[in-house]
Design an enzyme around this catalytic site. Structure first.
Site, PDB file in Angstrom:
ATOM      1  N   ARG A   1      39.178  52.021  47.587  1.00 56.52           N
ATOM      2  CA  ARG A   1      39.387  50.597  47.856  1.00 56.52           C
ATOM      3  C   ARG A   1      40.111  50.375  49.180  1.00 56.52           C
ATOM      4  O   ARG A   1      39.846  49.394  49.896  1.00 56.52           O
ATOM      5  CB  ARG A   1      40.180  49.980  46.700  1.00 56.52           C
ATOM      6  CG  ARG A   1      40.327  48.477  46.812  1.00 56.52           C
ATOM      7  CD  ARG A   1      40.812  47.889  45.499  1.00 56.52           C
ATOM      8  NE  ARG A   1      40.847  46.440  45.521  1.00 56.52           N
ATOM      9  CZ  ARG A   1      41.974  45.734  45.385  1.00 56.52           C
ATOM     10  NH1 ARG A   1      43.133  46.345  45.211  1.00 56.52           N
ATOM     11  NH2 ARG A   1      41.933  44.412  45.414  1.00 56.52           N
TER      12      ARG A   1
ATOM     13  N   HIS B   1      38.971  47.750  52.052  1.00 55.85           N
ATOM     14  CA  HIS B   1      39.818  46.653  52.540  1.00 55.85           C
ATOM     15  C   HIS B   1      40.201  46.827  54.003  1.00 55.85           C
ATOM     16  O   HIS B   1      40.527  45.849  54.677  1.00 55.85           O
ATOM     17  CB  HIS B   1      41.057  46.509  51.657  1.00 55.85           C
ATOM     18  CG  HIS B   1      40.784  45.744  50.392  1.00 55.85           C
ATOM     19  ND1 HIS B   1      41.722  44.943  49.773  1.00 55.85           N
ATOM     20  CD2 HIS B   1      39.669  45.647  49.638  1.00 55.85           C
ATOM     21  CE1 HIS B   1      41.190  44.398  48.682  1.00 55.85           C
ATOM     22  NE2 HIS B   1      39.935  44.816  48.578  1.00 55.85           N
TER      23      HIS B   1
ATOM     24  N   ASN C   1      45.758  42.013  49.053  1.00 53.87           N
ATOM     25  CA  ASN C   1      46.306  43.366  49.186  1.00 53.87           C
ATOM     26  C   ASN C   1      47.695  43.544  48.583  1.00 53.87           C
ATOM     27  O   ASN C   1      48.028  44.628  48.096  1.00 53.87           O
ATOM     28  CB  ASN C   1      46.370  43.760  50.676  1.00 53.87           C
ATOM     29  CG  ASN C   1      44.992  43.935  51.290  1.00 53.87           C
ATOM     30  OD1 ASN C   1      44.041  44.288  50.591  1.00 53.87           O
ATOM     31  ND2 ASN C   1      44.877  43.689  52.576  1.00 53.87           N
TER      32      ASN C   1
ATOM     33  N   HIS D   1      33.403  49.891  41.350  1.00 52.70           N
ATOM     34  CA  HIS D   1      34.202  49.525  40.169  1.00 52.70           C
ATOM     35  C   HIS D   1      33.872  50.386  38.945  1.00 52.70           C
ATOM     36  O   HIS D   1      34.241  50.037  37.833  1.00 52.70           O
ATOM     37  CB  HIS D   1      34.034  48.034  39.850  1.00 52.70           C
ATOM     38  CG  HIS D   1      34.689  47.136  40.852  1.00 52.70           C
ATOM     39  ND1 HIS D   1      34.589  45.767  40.842  1.00 52.70           N
ATOM     40  CD2 HIS D   1      35.488  47.431  41.923  1.00 52.70           C
ATOM     41  CE1 HIS D   1      35.284  45.253  41.846  1.00 52.70           C
ATOM     42  NE2 HIS D   1      35.823  46.234  42.525  1.00 52.70           N
TER      43      HIS D   1
HETATM   44  C1  HEM Z   1      32.137  42.594  45.667  1.00 48.77           C
HETATM   45  C2  HEM Z   1      33.326  42.105  45.877  1.00 48.77           C
HETATM   46  C3  HEM Z   1      34.560  42.713  45.297  1.00 48.77           C
HETATM   47  C4  HEM Z   1      35.528  42.054  44.624  1.00 48.77           C
HETATM   48  C5  HEM Z   1      35.593  40.572  44.338  1.00 48.77           C
HETATM   49  C6  HEM Z   1      36.510  43.030  44.225  1.00 48.77           C
HETATM   50  C7  HEM Z   1      37.666  42.738  43.531  1.00 48.77           C
HETATM   51  C8  HEM Z   1      38.546  43.672  43.011  1.00 48.77           C
HETATM   52  C9  HEM Z   1      39.711  43.366  42.229  1.00 48.77           C
HETATM   53  C10 HEM Z   1      40.176  41.956  41.860  1.00 48.77           C
HETATM   54  C11 HEM Z   1      40.307  44.538  41.882  1.00 48.77           C
HETATM   55  C12 HEM Z   1      41.603  44.703  41.068  1.00 48.77           C
HETATM   56  C13 HEM Z   1      42.794  44.581  42.005  1.00 48.77           C
HETATM   57  C14 HEM Z   1      44.141  44.478  41.331  1.00 48.77           C
HETATM   58  O1  HEM Z   1      44.239  44.668  40.120  1.00 48.77           O
HETATM   59  O2  HEM Z   1      45.126  44.199  42.019  1.00 48.77           O
HETATM   60  C15 HEM Z   1      39.508  45.588  42.436  1.00 48.77           C
HETATM   61  C16 HEM Z   1      39.762  46.929  42.304  1.00 48.77           C
HETATM   62  C17 HEM Z   1      38.998  47.924  42.852  1.00 48.77           C
HETATM   63  N1  HEM Z   1      37.947  47.754  43.743  1.00 48.77           N
HETATM   64 FE1  HEM Z   1      37.013  46.027  44.168  1.00 48.77          FE
HETATM   65  N2  HEM Z   1      36.119  44.250  44.660  1.00 48.77           N
HETATM   66  C18 HEM Z   1      34.942  44.123  45.327  1.00 48.77           C
HETATM   67  C19 HEM Z   1      34.238  45.118  45.966  1.00 48.77           C
HETATM   68  C20 HEM Z   1      34.632  46.439  46.015  1.00 48.77           C
HETATM   69  C21 HEM Z   1      34.032  47.443  46.848  1.00 48.77           C
HETATM   70  C22 HEM Z   1      32.949  47.170  47.878  1.00 48.77           C
HETATM   71  C23 HEM Z   1      34.671  48.613  46.569  1.00 48.77           C
HETATM   72  C24 HEM Z   1      34.444  49.979  47.170  1.00 48.77           C
HETATM   73  C25 HEM Z   1      33.262  50.427  47.505  1.00 48.77           C
HETATM   74  C26 HEM Z   1      35.659  48.333  45.567  1.00 48.77           C
HETATM   75  C27 HEM Z   1      36.465  49.274  44.977  1.00 48.77           C
HETATM   76  C28 HEM Z   1      37.478  48.984  44.072  1.00 48.77           C
HETATM   77  C29 HEM Z   1      38.219  49.997  43.368  1.00 48.77           C
HETATM   78  C30 HEM Z   1      37.952  51.494  43.411  1.00 48.77           C
HETATM   79  C31 HEM Z   1      39.192  49.333  42.605  1.00 48.77           C
HETATM   80  C32 HEM Z   1      40.289  49.968  41.740  1.00 48.77           C
HETATM   81  C33 HEM Z   1      41.482  50.284  42.617  1.00 48.77           C
HETATM   82  C34 HEM Z   1      42.642  50.934  41.901  1.00 48.77           C
HETATM   83  O3  HEM Z   1      42.580  51.208  40.700  1.00 48.77           O
HETATM   84  O4  HEM Z   1      43.656  51.180  42.596  1.00 48.77           O
HETATM   85  N3  HEM Z   1      35.622  47.003  45.263  1.00 48.77           N
HETATM   86  N4  HEM Z   1      38.450  45.041  43.126  1.00 48.77           N
END
Ligand code: HEM
Ligand SMILES: *[C@@H]1O[C@H](CO)[C@@H](O)[C@H](O)[C@H]1NC(C)=O
Ligand SMILES: *[C@@H]1O[C@H](CO)[C@@H](O)[C@H](O)[C@H]1NC(C)=O
Ligand SMILES: *[C@@H]1O[C@H](CO)[C@@H](O)[C@H](O)[C@H]1NC(C)=O
Ligand SMILES: *[C@@H]1O[C@H](CO)[C@@H](O)[C@H](O)[C@H]1NC(C)=O
Length: 328
Positions: free
Chosen positions: A63, A67, A92, A191
């Site tokens: 992530r 970002h 972030n 995800h």
């Molecule tokens: C399509 C639009 C996307 C939205 C709206 C989105 C939104 C989010 C949100 C709300 C979280 C949880 C954050 C938190 O709890 O503070 C998250 C976690 C995560 N996102 Fe996304 N995301 C998107 C796209 C992506 C992309 C493109 C990737 C990587 C290729 C990605 C990888 C991840 C990962 C791996 C997590 C877990 C991080 C952790 O556990 O530390 N996301 N995302």
């Protein structure tokens, strides 16, 4: 020589010059082949160490790269410890993780090859390794990015997709950095690992968009589970799995979940269930849910595309000594 001849002559020179610039600004896999031959092994070892301590770090490092790249390109701007920095932007703050791990990798890399490897490239390699070590696909990381001199907090607030965005908004934010619908779907498959806090999906659980009822696209068993994890007035910082079937494993279960109403975020589930999805993303979600090879291949391609967003190259930017601060 006629005036028009010299015009064409200059145009030709200009064309070659622009071709030269374009070639120079291209990232290549062999960028550190002679200047830091052990780079790949060092990053791999450090990522391995980090996820041995905490498996979630693989998700966090993936992530972090996303970002970074969506805001001013993949330039490590997210790492800068400045008060108006990206790390303090809404999407972030208290959310993006992995800064300490990047520091550790950078320290090891600096002791092997001082002042050569950018923080932006380290983040790109760490993201690839995180996916691979979680059971996902691998790809050759393009290298040669340089590090930004500035961060862009407002860019982070406006450019990063929100879990409350509709599909049109998400698609637009991807298009703004040169990514298409296929990239939206394949990269959302990220995800398949990691966690989300309650505050980012609890709007779906009790009174969705003022309807007085939960989000009807959410599976009822998963709904009652989530209502217990994230009760009204509960701890908004509490976390749960983005992919409940196989939380730590990078696989295509994320897409199977969407077919079954088990996407956690609204922005996940709308890829399959929204009206907009019917003419855009739904069929691709279906394909990925049954064809893991296709998902892996497309994910790898999209990661390379995402990793190539507006890199600083040539003499732009710098090679930071400490990923958190611009060199003095
Ligand atoms: C399509 C639009 C996307 C939205 C709206 C989105 C939104 C989010 C949100 C709300 C979280 C949880 C954050 C938190 O709890 O503070 C998250 C976690 C995560 N996102 Fe996304 N995301 C998107 C796209 C992506 C992309 C493109 C990737 C990587 C290729 C990605 C990888 C991840 C990962 C791996 C997590 C877990 C991080 C952790 O556990 O530390 N996301 N995302
Ligand atoms: C910050 O990001 C916005 C939106 O992409 C962009 O218009 C602006 O030029 C950026 N500012 C800086 C200082 O890079
Ligand atoms: C997001 O979608 C809403 C509703 O369609 C629209 O009003 C708004 O302008 C969109 N925002 C962006 C940034 O596209
Ligand atoms: C749901 O939210 C709407 C709008 O915020 C509110 O008017 C309504 O009273 C709420 N319904 C319930 C059952 O809480
Ligand atoms: C969530 O955690 C952050 C950081 O620890 C804290 O500042 C914030 O107050 C917490 N929010 C809630 C609702 O507990």
């Amino acid at each position: 020589m006629k005036k028009s001849d010299s015009f064409y002559g200059y145009s030709l020179i200009l064309a070659f010059f622009m071709l030269f610039l374009a070639a120079r600004s291209q990232l290549i896999t062999d960028f550190y082949k002679t200047s830091c031959p052990n780079l790949m092994a060092i990053v791999r070892r450090e990522v391995q160490n980090a996820i041995k301590i905490e498996m979630r770090m693989a998700a966090s490092l993936l992530r972090l790269h996303f970002h970074d790249c969506f805001v001013n390109g993949c330039d490590a701007s997210i790492l800068l410890d400045v008060s108006d920095g990206e790390k303090f932007a809404g999407p972030n703050l208290n959310s993006v993780r992995g800064f300490d791990v990047v520091d550790n990798i950078k320290t090891s890399v600096e002791s092997a090859c001082p002042d050569v490897v950018s923080c932006a490239d380290i983040v790109a390699i760490a993201a690839r390794d995180s996916v691979l070590l979680s059971g996902g696909p691998t790809w050759k990381v393009l290298l040669g990015r340089r590090d930004a001199l500035v961060a862009n907090q407002s860019g982070a607030n406006t450019g990063l997709p929100s879990p409350f965005d509709n599909l049109g908004n998400i698609t637009l934010k991807f298009a703004n950095v040169g990514l298409n619908l296929k990239d939206v779907v394949s990269l959302s498959g990220g995800h398949t690992i990691g966690l989300s806090r309650c505050l980012l999906f609890s709007n779906r659980l009790f009174n969705f968009t003022g309807t007085g009822t939960p989000d009807s696209t959410l599976d009822t068993i998963m709904l009652s589970d989530l209502q217990k994890i994230c009760p009204v007035n509960g701890d908004a910082n509490k976390t749960t799995f983005l992919d409940r079937n196989s939380n730590d494993l990078f696989d295509n279960n994320y897409f199977q979940n969407l077919l079954n109403g088990k996407g956690l975020l609204s922005s996940d589930q709308i890829l399959f269930s929204s009206d907009e999805a019917k003419t855009t993303t739904q069929s691709l979600v279906q394909s990925y849910s049954t064809n893991s090879d296709l998902f892996f291949a497309d994910f790898a391609n999209s990661m390379i595309k995402m990793g190539s967003i507006s890199p600083l190259t040539g003499s732009s930017g710098q090679i930071r000594k400490n990923c958190r601060v611009v060199n003095s």
